[in-house]
Design a protein around this motif. Structure first.
Motif, PDB file in Angstrom:
ATOM      1  N   GLN A   1      -1.725  11.706   6.452  1.00 22.58           N
ATOM      2  CA  GLN A   1      -1.510  11.210   7.818  1.00 22.58           C
ATOM      3  C   GLN A   1      -1.435  12.336   8.846  1.00 22.58           C
ATOM      4  O   GLN A   1      -0.671  12.281   9.807  1.00 22.58           O
ATOM      5  CB  GLN A   1      -0.259  10.322   7.878  1.00 22.58           C
ATOM      6  CG  GLN A   1      -0.341   9.142   6.920  1.00 22.58           C
ATOM      7  CD  GLN A   1       0.652   8.036   7.193  1.00 22.58           C
ATOM      8  OE1 GLN A   1       0.334   6.886   6.971  1.00 22.58           O
ATOM      9  NE2 GLN A   1       1.833   8.342   7.654  1.00 22.58           N
TER      10      GLN A   1
ATOM     11  N   TYR B   1      11.554   7.206  -1.418  1.00 18.49           N
ATOM     12  CA  TYR B   1      11.214   5.833  -1.013  1.00 18.49           C
ATOM     13  C   TYR B   1      12.216   4.804  -1.507  1.00 18.49           C
ATOM     14  O   TYR B   1      12.247   3.692  -1.018  1.00 18.49           O
ATOM     15  CB  TYR B   1       9.802   5.464  -1.484  1.00 18.49           C
ATOM     16  CG  TYR B   1       9.643   5.332  -2.969  1.00 18.49           C
ATOM     17  CD1 TYR B   1       9.964   4.140  -3.609  1.00 18.49           C
ATOM     18  CD2 TYR B   1       9.175   6.391  -3.735  1.00 18.49           C
ATOM     19  CE1 TYR B   1       9.821   4.016  -4.981  1.00 18.49           C
ATOM     20  CE2 TYR B   1       9.032   6.275  -5.091  1.00 18.49           C
ATOM     21  CZ  TYR B   1       9.354   5.090  -5.721  1.00 18.49           C
ATOM     22  OH  TYR B   1       9.227   4.977  -7.062  1.00 18.49           O
TER      23      TYR B   1
ATOM     24  N   PHE C   1       8.584  14.562  -0.049  1.00 14.65           N
ATOM     25  CA  PHE C   1       9.067  13.822  -1.198  1.00 14.65           C
ATOM     26  C   PHE C   1       9.215  14.781  -2.360  1.00 14.65           C
ATOM     27  O   PHE C   1       8.401  15.655  -2.556  1.00 14.65           O
ATOM     28  CB  PHE C   1       8.063  12.730  -1.603  1.00 14.65           C
ATOM     29  CG  PHE C   1       7.904  11.680  -0.557  1.00 14.65           C
ATOM     30  CD1 PHE C   1       8.731  10.581  -0.542  1.00 14.65           C
ATOM     31  CD2 PHE C   1       6.935  11.803   0.423  1.00 14.65           C
ATOM     32  CE1 PHE C   1       8.580   9.608   0.432  1.00 14.65           C
ATOM     33  CE2 PHE C   1       6.788  10.834   1.397  1.00 14.65           C
ATOM     34  CZ  PHE C   1       7.604   9.737   1.401  1.00 14.65           C
TER      35      PHE C   1
ATOM     36  N   PHE D   1      13.180  12.869   2.096  1.00 12.78           N
ATOM     37  CA  PHE D   1      13.663  11.545   1.717  1.00 12.78           C
ATOM     38  C   PHE D   1      12.876  10.991   0.535  1.00 12.78           C
ATOM     39  O   PHE D   1      11.855  11.541   0.145  1.00 12.78           O
ATOM     40  CB  PHE D   1      13.638  10.576   2.905  1.00 12.78           C
ATOM     41  CG  PHE D   1      12.281  10.219   3.441  1.00 12.78           C
ATOM     42  CD1 PHE D   1      11.682  11.002   4.406  1.00 12.78           C
ATOM     43  CD2 PHE D   1      11.624   9.093   2.996  1.00 12.78           C
ATOM     44  CE1 PHE D   1      10.445  10.669   4.919  1.00 12.78           C
ATOM     45  CE2 PHE D   1      10.381   8.740   3.509  1.00 12.78           C
ATOM     46  CZ  PHE D   1       9.794   9.539   4.475  1.00 12.78           C
TER      47      PHE D   1
ATOM     48  N   ALA E   1       4.966   3.669   8.348  1.00 10.50           N
ATOM     49  CA  ALA E   1       5.311   5.025   8.825  1.00 10.50           C
ATOM     50  C   ALA E   1       4.046   5.759   9.247  1.00 10.50           C
ATOM     51  O   ALA E   1       3.042   5.723   8.539  1.00 10.50           O
ATOM     52  CB  ALA E   1       6.019   5.788   7.712  1.00 10.50           C
ATOM     53  N   LYS E   2       4.123   6.398  10.403  1.00  8.81           N
ATOM     54  CA  LYS E   2       2.931   7.054  10.956  1.00  8.81           C
ATOM     55  C   LYS E   2       2.992   8.573  10.824  1.00  8.81           C
ATOM     56  O   LYS E   2       2.049   9.266  11.157  1.00  8.81           O
ATOM     57  CB  LYS E   2       2.763   6.701  12.447  1.00  8.81           C
ATOM     58  CG  LYS E   2       2.622   5.205  12.713  1.00  8.81           C
ATOM     59  CD  LYS E   2       1.293   4.671  12.232  1.00  8.81           C
ATOM     60  CE  LYS E   2       1.167   3.181  12.518  1.00  8.81           C
ATOM     61  NZ  LYS E   2       0.307   2.500  11.551  1.00  8.81           N
TER      62      LYS E   2
ATOM     63  N   TRP F   1       5.065   2.663  -0.390  1.00  6.90           N
ATOM     64  CA  TRP F   1       6.276   2.571   0.438  1.00  6.90           C
ATOM     65  C   TRP F   1       5.977   2.970   1.881  1.00  6.90           C
ATOM     66  O   TRP F   1       6.374   2.283   2.823  1.00  6.90           O
ATOM     67  CB  TRP F   1       7.369   3.474  -0.152  1.00  6.90           C
ATOM     68  CG  TRP F   1       8.663   3.408   0.589  1.00  6.90           C
ATOM     69  CD1 TRP F   1       9.653   2.496   0.427  1.00  6.90           C
ATOM     70  CD2 TRP F   1       9.105   4.294   1.639  1.00  6.90           C
ATOM     71  NE1 TRP F   1      10.680   2.752   1.291  1.00  6.90           N
ATOM     72  CE2 TRP F   1      10.374   3.843   2.048  1.00  6.90           C
ATOM     73  CE3 TRP F   1       8.547   5.411   2.259  1.00  6.90           C
ATOM     74  CZ2 TRP F   1      11.105   4.482   3.048  1.00  6.90           C
ATOM     75  CZ3 TRP F   1       9.267   6.039   3.259  1.00  6.90           C
ATOM     76  CH2 TRP F   1      10.530   5.568   3.646  1.00  6.90           C
ATOM     77  N   VAL F   2       5.249   4.082   2.047  1.00  3.86           N
ATOM     78  CA  VAL F   2       4.911   4.563   3.407  1.00  3.86           C
ATOM     79  C   VAL F   2       4.112   3.478   4.140  1.00  3.86           C
ATOM     80  O   VAL F   2       4.383   3.169   5.297  1.00  3.86           O
ATOM     81  CB  VAL F   2       4.110   5.893   3.331  1.00  3.86           C
ATOM     82  CG1 VAL F   2       3.528   6.250   4.690  1.00  3.86           C
ATOM     83  CG2 VAL F   2       5.002   7.024   2.844  1.00  3.86           C
TER      84      VAL F   2
ATOM     85  N   GLU G   1       3.688   4.978  -5.829  1.00  8.49           N
ATOM     86  CA  GLU G   1       4.838   4.256  -5.272  1.00  8.49           C
ATOM     87  C   GLU G   1       5.155   4.754  -3.859  1.00  8.49           C
ATOM     88  O   GLU G   1       5.478   3.978  -2.970  1.00  8.49           O
ATOM     89  CB  GLU G   1       6.076   4.454  -6.163  1.00  8.49           C
ATOM     90  CG  GLU G   1       5.991   3.759  -7.507  1.00  8.49           C
ATOM     91  CD  GLU G   1       5.903   2.257  -7.366  1.00  8.49           C
ATOM     92  OE1 GLU G   1       6.536   1.687  -6.450  1.00  8.49           O
ATOM     93  OE2 GLU G   1       5.162   1.637  -8.163  1.00  8.49           O
ATOM     94  N   THR G   2       5.049   6.052  -3.690  1.00  7.98           N
ATOM     95  CA  THR G   2       5.362   6.645  -2.385  1.00  7.98           C
ATOM     96  C   THR G   2       4.381   6.150  -1.323  1.00  7.98           C
ATOM     97  O   THR G   2       4.782   5.735  -0.238  1.00  7.98           O
ATOM     98  CB  THR G   2       5.299   8.189  -2.469  1.00  7.98           C
ATOM     99  OG1 THR G   2       6.214   8.607  -3.472  1.00  7.98           O
ATOM    100  CG2 THR G   2       5.650   8.839  -1.152  1.00  7.98           C
TER     101      THR G   2
END
Lengths: 64, 233
Positions: free
Chosen positions: A42, A63, A14, A61, B18-19, B12-13, B8-9
């Motif tokens: 993650q 959001y 990001f 990308f 999203a993994k 959103w994830v 925000e990100t």
């Protein structure tokens, strides 16, 4: 599908995408410069260096 | 975009389920390196750390993925047992002999034999990559990889193969002008070329290179880059 086990699918990045900025033509064939990513999430990786020896797909990308 | 903030990100994830791993390219250094001018965009980096593909994520060919995975470590470093600390440290410094020596000390329960085999595979892949680069006439790729491998493979028998490629490169009289042209192509590839006139001049230079070295690797590199630059608005 075995090949996918060796690929980090979608290390999403990001930020920093300036839509109208002029840029380099392409980087294919170049060595990746030192990468400094913040807030890696993650993943068990703490820095990009931890992906050494692995194929990596970087996806840029936002959001929105 | 991070201008909206990490909060925000993250939301959103999570909302998308999203993994995949994600991070923040603060300051846009990476996107600038890749010349990302629109999103989504993706870049594929092979196990040797070389950028092998760039484009829209939807158009990534499976063959490119398979090729990028050649010689890759079967497990990422962070999944290795704590006992492998010294091996990991050596790998991060690209000291392959130390990495192999440390790997031989590992117990089977810590994945010793697999890690040893994986490192040997990485070394083999790097040497093959160097030999392939030379064989296809990518003398700049061979020179760059060779210079790095001479240090990284110090003390290992594989270094002799690297020395042999570098000696061939040195003795190859045709390689000199091609190497110079490849450096010119690399410089143009790295240039921002923000003005139309700069892009036109770059395309002209690239087409000259293509004409000067017909049928060579640098000619195809130059032609490909000229096409990319021409396509830019």
């Amino acid at each position: 599908m075995r090949i996918f086990q060796k690929l980090l699918l979608g290390l999403a990045l990001f930020g920093g995408v300036v839509l109208s900025a002029p840029a380099r033509a392409q980087a294919v064939g170049s060595k990746l410069p030192p990468v400094e990513l913040e807030g890696l999430s993650q993943t068990g990786a703490k820095t990009y260096d931890d992906f050494l020896g692995r194929a990596v797909l970087l996806e840029f990308f936002a959001y929105w | 975009m991070t201008s909206e903030g990490e909060g925000e990100t993250v939301k959103w994830v999570q909302s998308k389920g999203a993994k995949y791993a994600y991070g923040y390219d603060k300051g846009g250094k990476l996107s600038s390196f890749f010349g990302i001018s629109g999103i989504p965009a993706a870049v594929l980096i092979d196990a040797k750390g070389v950028v092998v593909w760039q484009g829209h994520p939807g158009s990534l060919p499976e063959t490119a993925i398979a090729k990028a995975c050649e010689g890759a470590l079967p497990k990422p470093l962070w999944e290795w047992s704590p006992a492998t600390k010294a091996v990991k440290a050596a790998l991060l410094k690209r000291q392959y002999k130390v990495a192999l020596d440390e790997a031989t000390k590992l117990a089977e329960a810590d994945g010793g034999p697999q890690i040893l085999a994986a490192i040997q595979q990485v070394i083999g892949g790097r040497v093959t990559g160097l030999e392939d680069a030379y064989s296809k006439g990518d003398y700049l790729g061979a020179e760059t990889a060779g210079a790095a491998l001479v240090k990284e493979l110090a003390g290992l028998p594989e270094k002799e193969k690297v020395d042999a490629v570098l000696a061939k490169l040195e003795a190859n009289k045709e390689a000199g002008p091609i190497l110079k042209a490849q450096k010119q192509v690399a410089k143009l590839r790295a240039a921002e070329l923000s003005k139309r006139k700069e892009r036109e001049a770059a395309v002209e230079d690239l087409l000259k290179i293509e004409k000067q070295f017909p049928g060579t690797y640098v000619a195809s590199e130059a032609a490909e880059l000229a096409k990319v630059i021409k396509a830019r608005k």
